[in-house]
Each structure stands twice: as C-alpha cells, then as structure tokens.
Motif scaffolding. Sequence first.
Motif, PDB file in Angstrom:
ATOM      1  N   LEU A   1       0.823  -1.220   0.000  1.00  0.00           N
ATOM      2  CA  LEU A   1       0.000   0.000   0.000  1.00  0.00           C
ATOM      3  C   LEU A   1       0.857   1.271   0.000  1.00  0.00           C
ATOM      4  N   GLY A   2       2.168   1.131   0.264  1.00  0.00           N
ATOM      5  CA  GLY A   2       3.055   2.279   0.158  1.00  0.00           C
ATOM      6  C   GLY A   2       3.465   2.918   1.469  1.00  0.00           C
ATOM      7  N   PHE A   3       3.324   2.182   2.593  1.00  0.00           N
ATOM      8  CA  PHE A   3       3.632   2.754   3.894  1.00  0.00           C
ATOM      9  C   PHE A   3       5.067   2.538   4.351  1.00  0.00           C
ATOM     10  N   ASP A   4       5.828   1.676   3.693  1.00  0.00           N
ATOM     11  CA  ASP A   4       7.111   1.272   4.252  1.00  0.00           C
ATOM     12  C   ASP A   4       8.119   2.414   4.367  1.00  0.00           C
ATOM     13  N   GLU A   5       8.442   3.023   3.250  1.00  0.00           N
ATOM     14  CA  GLU A   5       9.552   3.975   3.233  1.00  0.00           C
ATOM     15  C   GLU A   5       9.310   5.190   4.120  1.00  0.00           C
ATOM     16  N   GLY A   6       8.107   5.755   4.027  1.00  0.00           N
ATOM     17  CA  GLY A   6       7.844   6.996   4.741  1.00  0.00           C
ATOM     18  C   GLY A   6       7.317   6.822   6.146  1.00  0.00           C
ATOM     19  N   PHE A   7       6.835   5.613   6.478  1.00  0.00           N
ATOM     20  CA  PHE A   7       6.189   5.441   7.785  1.00  0.00           C
ATOM     21  C   PHE A   7       6.894   4.393   8.649  1.00  0.00           C
ATOM     22  N   PHE A   8       6.921   3.150   8.198  1.00  0.00           N
ATOM     23  CA  PHE A   8       7.382   2.092   9.092  1.00  0.00           C
ATOM     24  C   PHE A   8       8.899   2.014   9.224  1.00  0.00           C
ATOM     25  N   THR A   9       9.630   2.384   8.196  1.00  0.00           N
ATOM     26  CA  THR A   9      11.087   2.409   8.357  1.00  0.00           C
ATOM     27  C   THR A   9      11.508   3.448   9.398  1.00  0.00           C
ATOM     28  N   PRO A  10      11.031   4.709   9.327  1.00  0.00           N
ATOM     29  CA  PRO A  10      11.394   5.641  10.403  1.00  0.00           C
ATOM     30  C   PRO A  10      10.812   5.269  11.758  1.00  0.00           C
ATOM     31  N   LEU A  11       9.620   4.633  11.790  1.00  0.00           N
ATOM     32  CA  LEU A  11       9.065   4.192  13.066  1.00  0.00           C
ATOM     33  C   LEU A  11       9.990   3.169  13.717  1.00  0.00           C
ATOM     34  N   ARG A  12      10.483   2.227  12.916  1.00  0.00           N
ATOM     35  CA  ARG A  12      11.401   1.220  13.445  1.00  0.00           C
ATOM     36  C   ARG A  12      12.738   1.824  13.868  1.00  0.00           C
ATOM     37  N   GLU A  13      13.327   2.623  12.980  1.00  0.00           N
ATOM     38  CA  GLU A  13      14.681   3.118  13.215  1.00  0.00           C
ATOM     39  C   GLU A  13      14.747   4.191  14.296  1.00  0.00           C
ATOM     40  N   GLN A  14      13.796   5.106  14.278  1.00  0.00           N
ATOM     41  CA  GLN A  14      13.905   6.275  15.151  1.00  0.00           C
ATOM     42  C   GLN A  14      13.174   6.108  16.484  1.00  0.00           C
ATOM     43  N   TYR A  15      12.125   5.280  16.519  1.00  0.00           N
ATOM     44  CA  TYR A  15      11.306   5.211  17.723  1.00  0.00           C
ATOM     45  C   TYR A  15      11.339   3.845  18.412  1.00  0.00           C
TER      46      TYR A  15
ATOM     47  N   SER B   1      19.916  -4.344  16.588  1.00  0.00           N
ATOM     48  CA  SER B   1      20.393  -4.416  15.193  1.00  0.00           C
ATOM     49  C   SER B   1      19.267  -4.698  14.206  1.00  0.00           C
ATOM     50  N   LEU B   2      18.053  -4.268  14.527  1.00  0.00           N
ATOM     51  CA  LEU B   2      16.912  -4.466  13.633  1.00  0.00           C
ATOM     52  C   LEU B   2      17.145  -3.677  12.343  1.00  0.00           C
ATOM     53  N   ASP B   3      17.071  -4.354  11.201  1.00  0.00           N
ATOM     54  CA  ASP B   3      17.351  -3.660   9.940  1.00  0.00           C
ATOM     55  C   ASP B   3      16.302  -3.896   8.866  1.00  0.00           C
ATOM     56  N   SER B   4      15.203  -4.586   9.200  1.00  0.00           N
ATOM     57  CA  SER B   4      14.101  -4.727   8.241  1.00  0.00           C
ATOM     58  C   SER B   4      12.841  -5.072   9.016  1.00  0.00           C
ATOM     59  N   HIS B   5      11.729  -5.141   8.319  1.00  0.00           N
ATOM     60  CA  HIS B   5      10.460  -5.438   8.976  1.00  0.00           C
ATOM     61  C   HIS B   5       9.435  -5.904   7.947  1.00  0.00           C
ATOM     62  N   LYS B   6       8.353  -6.444   8.454  1.00  0.00           N
ATOM     63  CA  LYS B   6       7.149  -6.699   7.654  1.00  0.00           C
ATOM     64  C   LYS B   6       5.989  -6.126   8.453  1.00  0.00           C
ATOM     65  N   ALA B   7       5.251  -5.185   7.857  1.00  0.00           N
ATOM     66  CA  ALA B   7       4.133  -4.535   8.538  1.00  0.00           C
ATOM     67  C   ALA B   7       2.838  -4.855   7.798  1.00  0.00           C
ATOM     68  N   PHE B   8       1.830  -5.251   8.551  1.00  0.00           N
ATOM     69  CA  PHE B   8       0.540  -5.583   7.944  1.00  0.00           C
ATOM     70  C   PHE B   8      -0.561  -5.367   8.968  1.00  0.00           C
ATOM     71  N   VAL B   9      -1.778  -5.323   8.482  1.00  0.00           N
ATOM     72  CA  VAL B   9      -2.951  -5.181   9.345  1.00  0.00           C
ATOM     73  C   VAL B   9      -3.816  -6.419   9.170  1.00  0.00           C
ATOM     74  N   VAL B  10      -4.314  -6.940  10.287  1.00  0.00           N
ATOM     75  CA  VAL B  10      -5.244  -8.076  10.239  1.00  0.00           C
ATOM     76  C   VAL B  10      -6.585  -7.626  10.794  1.00  0.00           C
ATOM     77  N   LYS B  11      -7.623  -8.246  10.259  1.00  0.00           N
ATOM     78  CA  LYS B  11      -8.985  -7.889  10.673  1.00  0.00           C
ATOM     79  C   LYS B  11      -9.679  -9.120  11.235  1.00  0.00           C
ATOM     80  N   TYR B  12     -10.285  -8.959  12.408  1.00  0.00           N
ATOM     81  CA  TYR B  12     -11.122  -9.993  13.012  1.00  0.00           C
ATOM     82  C   TYR B  12     -12.562  -9.509  12.950  1.00  0.00           C
ATOM     83  N   ASN B  13     -13.432 -10.383  12.468  1.00  0.00           N
ATOM     84  CA  ASN B  13     -14.822 -10.008  12.254  1.00  0.00           C
ATOM     85  C   ASN B  13     -15.685 -11.231  12.523  1.00  0.00           C
ATOM     86  N   MET B  14     -16.921 -11.029  12.922  1.00  0.00           N
ATOM     87  CA  MET B  14     -17.779 -12.155  13.282  1.00  0.00           C
ATOM     88  C   MET B  14     -18.032 -13.094  12.111  1.00  0.00           C
TER      89      MET B  14
END
Length: 345
Positions: free
Chosen positions: A179-193, A209-222
């Motif tokens: 969806l396009g969140f990695d470079e601008g959102f999750f990489t700085p979230l991991r590295e800086q915060y 020494s964390l240097d990569s990630h996989k970010a995703f959203v899961v949905k639980y529904n009835m």
Amino acid sequence: MESENRRFFYCSCFSSENIFLSRYRLHVHFESHQQFRRDYQEVLRRCDCVTDSQIEDVIKEVSQEVERRQRLSVTSAERAAVIRDMYRPLHPHIYHLKESFLDPRFTQVVEYCRSSSATEQGLSNLLEEQPAPRVFRLPVFNRSFCEQLLEELEHFEMSAVPKGRPNTMNHHGVLLDELGFDEGFFTPLREQYLQPLTSLLYPEYGGGSLDSHKAFVVKYNMKEDLDLSYHYDNAEVTLNVSLGKDFKDGHLYFGDMRQVPLSDTECYEVEHRVTEGLLHRAQHMHGALPISSGQRWNLIMWMRASQERNTLCPMCNRKPTLVEGHGFADGFTATPTLCPTLPVC
C-alpha cells in the motif's frame, strides 16, 4: 537509511515449511505428494480427514500455497505497482510518519531510551509489563490517527485494485508495504522510535540491530477470522497495536518460547486496548482468543535483525539458503555484518 541500500532475501524453507491448514489447526511441511502422505496421512485421519479424496483435496490446497509462495516476490511487486498507479489514497498525509500521530507518553519513553543514562530496568519501570514475561504494553498512536488509518484501510478494501493477504493464518487484512507505507512510515518508526526501546529490552534477540520489517494489518470479524491459533512469528521482535473498532473479548495469550513443549507451558491472557501496543519477543508462542462481537483491526510489525537470522533461520532452524526477494523479503542478507552474532535462544 542504511537498509534501503541493502538487498534482502527469503530462506528457501519459505516455500516448504510452516504451511497452515486452518481447518485442522495444523502447520505442515511439504516437499512432495509422497512425503506429505507419509508424514501426515495418519495425523489427518485423526482429524476426521479420513477418505483418500479428502486427503487429496488437502494436498491440492497445500500445493497451491507452495506455488503462491514461490511466486510471491513477483506477484507482490506487481500488485504494489498496480496500487501505485491506480489507487488514490483517502488520507495521503498519513503515509509519512509525523510525531503528532504518536501518543505523547510513547515519545517520552523513546526520549528516555535515547538518553545516555537509560537502562533496561529504568525502561521497564516506564512500561506496563504483562503477566507473560517480557511482554510489555505501551501507548503508541493517538486515537485520531487510528481512526484515520482505519478509514484509509476500509477505503482501500473497497477499491478494485489487487490485494494480497498477510499470511496463511490471517485471511483478512492489508499488506502495508504494497500500500506504500514502508519507506515513509514504518522504516522511520522502526529506526527512530522502536529500536531505542528494543535495544534495551531485547539485546540478546537482535533488538539493537533491527534492519528490516514486515508490517501488515489483520482484521477480526464475526463473519470472517475470529481468532488466531497458537504460533510464533517469523521475526526477532514483534509490535502488535490494536487500532479498533468496537469489539468484545479476543484477548491475546502467551505461553513460553517456542523451544519449550506446550505440556510444560503456562499460558497468560493479555487484554488488547485500542491505540496501545504489545511488544514481545517474536519467538514467544502466542495466539488470539475469539472475539465475541464487533470487529477488531490490529497493526502487526514483525521486526527483523539479519545479524541474527543470517546465522540461523527461525523457521527451519538451519543456516538459511538464500532466495531472491522483493523489498525486505524475510530479512536475510547476503553479506554478513561485521558485528559479532548471537545465537537465537
């Protein structure tokens, strides 16, 4: 950002290990029809998969999953390209991390971790440790950001662009790198915060020494996924944030590390609260109990340290055999780091 200039890989076991059969709550290994029948025919029969045609249907399902994984790097890149060309975000400003999205209590904790006097014990005193050992609750985002992110995800779900699924255990959700969140959102979230925290809390698991990630959203529904079976994550450290919406029950539960037999394990329930995250070692066995009403969205961030996983793949317990990947792939790198490696617990 150093990780942007590095190539990341999968381990070859990705296409054969830990294939989840949701009907039977079973993780399986697949190399061939003959091997699968030899290893799992009796297990499946005890799970009421008793006829040859039923077993053949399972083998077909597993074979299709293997083929999906073998094509994943290419298909994921293709989906991401289509999304970039066709999808028009509802809230484009949230694709780049701003400190205003974060809970002020979270940024205060991060500031403490960045100080030269920070210690693991001092940080632990600022966090809410759960009954499960070394599982910490912390405020992460403010409610306004969570609401806008959910609106964006629902807008994306309603669009006609192609969508991948997070993994074989979560059938409903969004891959945030596509969806396009990695470079601008999750990489700085991991590295800086997040890394200032993980460096203090989990140094022996690659937290520094964390240097990569996989970010995703899961949905639980009835009417969709209600729960999540007992498992461990393909990562070194995991952050799990509850985004909303209104739901009842669905607590997480934690056992012990994956090397400890379930018969020797005591499980602890942990409540999920909207806007708050649970930070834990990824190899810590856990699951999610069923929600009893409503709908819940969780943001999951698997954080990986190539320094650790280059030595031992956490999924097959062998030195990884590298396979070309897209983006961060599964966090393995071809060039060993100069830092001394630590064994995975």
